[in-house]
Write a protein that holds these residues in place. Structure first.
Motif, PDB file in Angstrom:
ATOM      1  N   ALA A  11       0.828  -1.202   0.000  1.00 44.11           N
ATOM      2  CA  ALA A  11       0.000   0.000   0.000  1.00 44.11           C
ATOM      3  C   ALA A  11       0.865   1.256   0.000  1.00 44.11           C
ATOM      4  O   ALA A  11       0.574   2.224  -0.705  1.00 44.11           O
ATOM      5  CB  ALA A  11      -0.922   0.008   1.218  1.00 44.11           C
ATOM      6  N   LEU A  12       1.935   1.233   0.784  1.00 42.53           N
ATOM      7  CA  LEU A  12       2.822   2.391   0.839  1.00 42.53           C
ATOM      8  C   LEU A  12       3.498   2.622  -0.506  1.00 42.53           C
ATOM      9  O   LEU A  12       3.586   3.754  -0.980  1.00 42.53           O
ATOM     10  CB  LEU A  12       3.876   2.209   1.933  1.00 42.53           C
ATOM     11  CG  LEU A  12       3.352   2.275   3.363  1.00 42.53           C
ATOM     12  CD1 LEU A  12       4.452   1.896   4.348  1.00 42.53           C
ATOM     13  CD2 LEU A  12       2.800   3.638   3.685  1.00 42.53           C
ATOM     14  N   VAL A  13       3.983   1.548  -1.114  1.00 42.32           N
ATOM     15  CA  VAL A  13       4.636   1.679  -2.415  1.00 42.32           C
ATOM     16  C   VAL A  13       3.656   2.207  -3.450  1.00 42.32           C
ATOM     17  O   VAL A  13       3.950   3.126  -4.203  1.00 42.32           O
ATOM     18  CB  VAL A  13       5.256   0.337  -2.860  1.00 42.32           C
ATOM     19  CG1 VAL A  13       5.692   0.390  -4.318  1.00 42.32           C
ATOM     20  CG2 VAL A  13       6.437  -0.014  -1.969  1.00 42.32           C
ATOM     21  N   ALA A  14       2.459   1.622  -3.475  1.00 41.90           N
ATOM     22  CA  ALA A  14       1.457   2.043  -4.458  1.00 41.90           C
ATOM     23  C   ALA A  14       1.035   3.496  -4.227  1.00 41.90           C
ATOM     24  O   ALA A  14       0.871   4.257  -5.172  1.00 41.90           O
ATOM     25  CB  ALA A  14       0.242   1.129  -4.391  1.00 41.90           C
ATOM     26  N   ALA A  15       0.882   3.871  -2.974  1.00 41.43           N
ATOM     27  CA  ALA A  15       0.410   5.219  -2.673  1.00 41.43           C
ATOM     28  C   ALA A  15       1.460   6.290  -2.907  1.00 41.43           C
ATOM     29  O   ALA A  15       1.122   7.435  -3.181  1.00 41.43           O
ATOM     30  CB  ALA A  15      -0.063   5.287  -1.220  1.00 41.43           C
ATOM     31  N   LEU A  16       2.720   5.917  -2.821  1.00 40.36           N
ATOM     32  CA  LEU A  16       3.757   6.932  -2.882  1.00 40.36           C
ATOM     33  C   LEU A  16       4.690   6.811  -4.066  1.00 40.36           C
ATOM     34  O   LEU A  16       5.670   7.524  -4.164  1.00 40.36           O
ATOM     35  CB  LEU A  16       4.562   6.922  -1.578  1.00 40.36           C
ATOM     36  CG  LEU A  16       3.707   7.223  -0.352  1.00 40.36           C
ATOM     37  CD1 LEU A  16       4.529   7.089   0.915  1.00 40.36           C
ATOM     38  CD2 LEU A  16       3.104   8.610  -0.438  1.00 40.36           C
ATOM     39  N   SER A  17       4.406   5.933  -5.003  1.00 41.24           N
ATOM     40  CA  SER A  17       5.233   5.807  -6.195  1.00 41.24           C
ATOM     41  C   SER A  17       4.619   6.603  -7.327  1.00 41.24           C
ATOM     42  O   SER A  17       3.450   6.417  -7.639  1.00 41.24           O
ATOM     43  CB  SER A  17       5.324   4.347  -6.634  1.00 41.24           C
ATOM     44  OG  SER A  17       5.928   3.580  -5.636  1.00 41.24           O
ATOM     45  N   PRO A  18       5.380   7.491  -7.964  1.00 44.34           N
ATOM     46  CA  PRO A  18       4.814   8.254  -9.079  1.00 44.34           C
ATOM     47  C   PRO A  18       4.585   7.349 -10.279  1.00 44.34           C
ATOM     48  O   PRO A  18       5.314   6.389 -10.473  1.00 44.34           O
ATOM     49  CB  PRO A  18       5.891   9.295  -9.394  1.00 44.34           C
ATOM     50  CG  PRO A  18       7.143   8.735  -8.831  1.00 44.34           C
ATOM     51  CD  PRO A  18       6.759   7.836  -7.688  1.00 44.34           C
ATOM     52  N   PRO A  19       3.548   7.624 -11.073  1.00 44.90           N
ATOM     53  CA  PRO A  19       3.300   6.815 -12.253  1.00 44.90           C
ATOM     54  C   PRO A  19       4.441   6.930 -13.252  1.00 44.90           C
ATOM     55  O   PRO A  19       5.107   7.953 -13.317  1.00 44.90           O
ATOM     56  CB  PRO A  19       1.999   7.395 -12.838  1.00 44.90           C
ATOM     57  CG  PRO A  19       1.721   8.640 -12.105  1.00 44.90           C
ATOM     58  CD  PRO A  19       2.620   8.708 -10.905  1.00 44.90           C
ATOM     59  N   ILE A  79      -7.692  -4.802  -0.806  1.00 45.04           N
ATOM     60  CA  ILE A  79      -6.846  -5.381  -1.854  1.00 45.04           C
ATOM     61  C   ILE A  79      -7.534  -6.584  -2.481  1.00 45.04           C
ATOM     62  O   ILE A  79      -7.542  -6.740  -3.703  1.00 45.04           O
ATOM     63  CB  ILE A  79      -5.454  -5.748  -1.286  1.00 45.04           C
ATOM     64  CG1 ILE A  79      -4.676  -4.473  -0.958  1.00 45.04           C
ATOM     65  CG2 ILE A  79      -4.680  -6.623  -2.264  1.00 45.04           C
ATOM     66  CD1 ILE A  79      -3.420  -4.708  -0.142  1.00 45.04           C
ATOM     67  N   MET A  80      -8.117  -7.436  -1.666  1.00 44.01           N
ATOM     68  CA  MET A  80      -8.809  -8.620  -2.195  1.00 44.01           C
ATOM     69  C   MET A  80     -10.036  -8.215  -3.010  1.00 44.01           C
ATOM     70  O   MET A  80     -10.306  -8.800  -4.059  1.00 44.01           O
ATOM     71  CB  MET A  80      -9.200  -9.565  -1.056  1.00 44.01           C
ATOM     72  CG  MET A  80      -8.013 -10.263  -0.417  1.00 44.01           C
ATOM     73  SD  MET A  80      -6.974 -11.159  -1.600  1.00 44.01           S
ATOM     74  CE  MET A  80      -8.110 -12.392  -2.211  1.00 44.01           C
TER      75      MET A  80
END
Length: 143
Positions: A11-19, A79-80
């Motif tokens: 969740a952290l990676v997805a929320a804070l990674s720029p596209p 997520i599920m």
């Protein structure tokens, strides 16, 4: 606990990674705009730290300063739910691509299906500009 740790990390990676788009497309991204606290068109380390602090506060539902497995249960459920919805969309899309209706998608059927491209190519020039590409992104993520 390992599963909860993975869910929080994901969740952290997805929320804070720029596209991974061009600079022009990223500038138009609502996600980037939410992170860009001072609206200068870029995201600084301080803005990322501030966003992570907000996310931590959301995940630490009881405010005890740690994120435990109980607090990530809703995240695992979300997520599920998302995975189930994506699986249903995949099945639906495969049926649409299967032009012959034989339950299989041939290379030609797969290659010839350009619905998202056709919808996004607003000016009909056979190319996608950054704003047109964002139309496809919006369709694919359901926004």
């Amino acid at each position: 606990m390992k599963q909860a740790s993975f869910a929080v990390h994901a969740a952290l990676v997805a929320a804070l990674s720029p596209p991974a788009f061009s600079a022009q497309a990223q500038t138009a991204s609502p996600f980037l705009q939410r992170l860009d606290g001072n609206n200068d068109g870029t995201v600084s380390r301080d803005e990322i730290v501030a966003a992570r602090a907000k996310l931590f506060a959301r995940l630490d539902a009881n405010g005890d300063g740690v994120i435990d497995e109980d607090e990530t249960e809703w995240l695992r459920d979300a997520i599920m739910d998302r995975a189930t919805a994506l699986q249903a969309r995949l099945v639906s899309e495969m049926r649409r691509i299967d032009a012959s209706g034989d339950g299989k998608v041939s290379r030609d059927e797969f290659r010839d299906r350009t619905l998202f491209f056709d919808l996004a190519d607003r000016d009909g020039d056979g190319k996608l500009s950054a704003p047109e590409f964002l139309v496809i992104r919006g369709i694919m993520v359901g926004r």
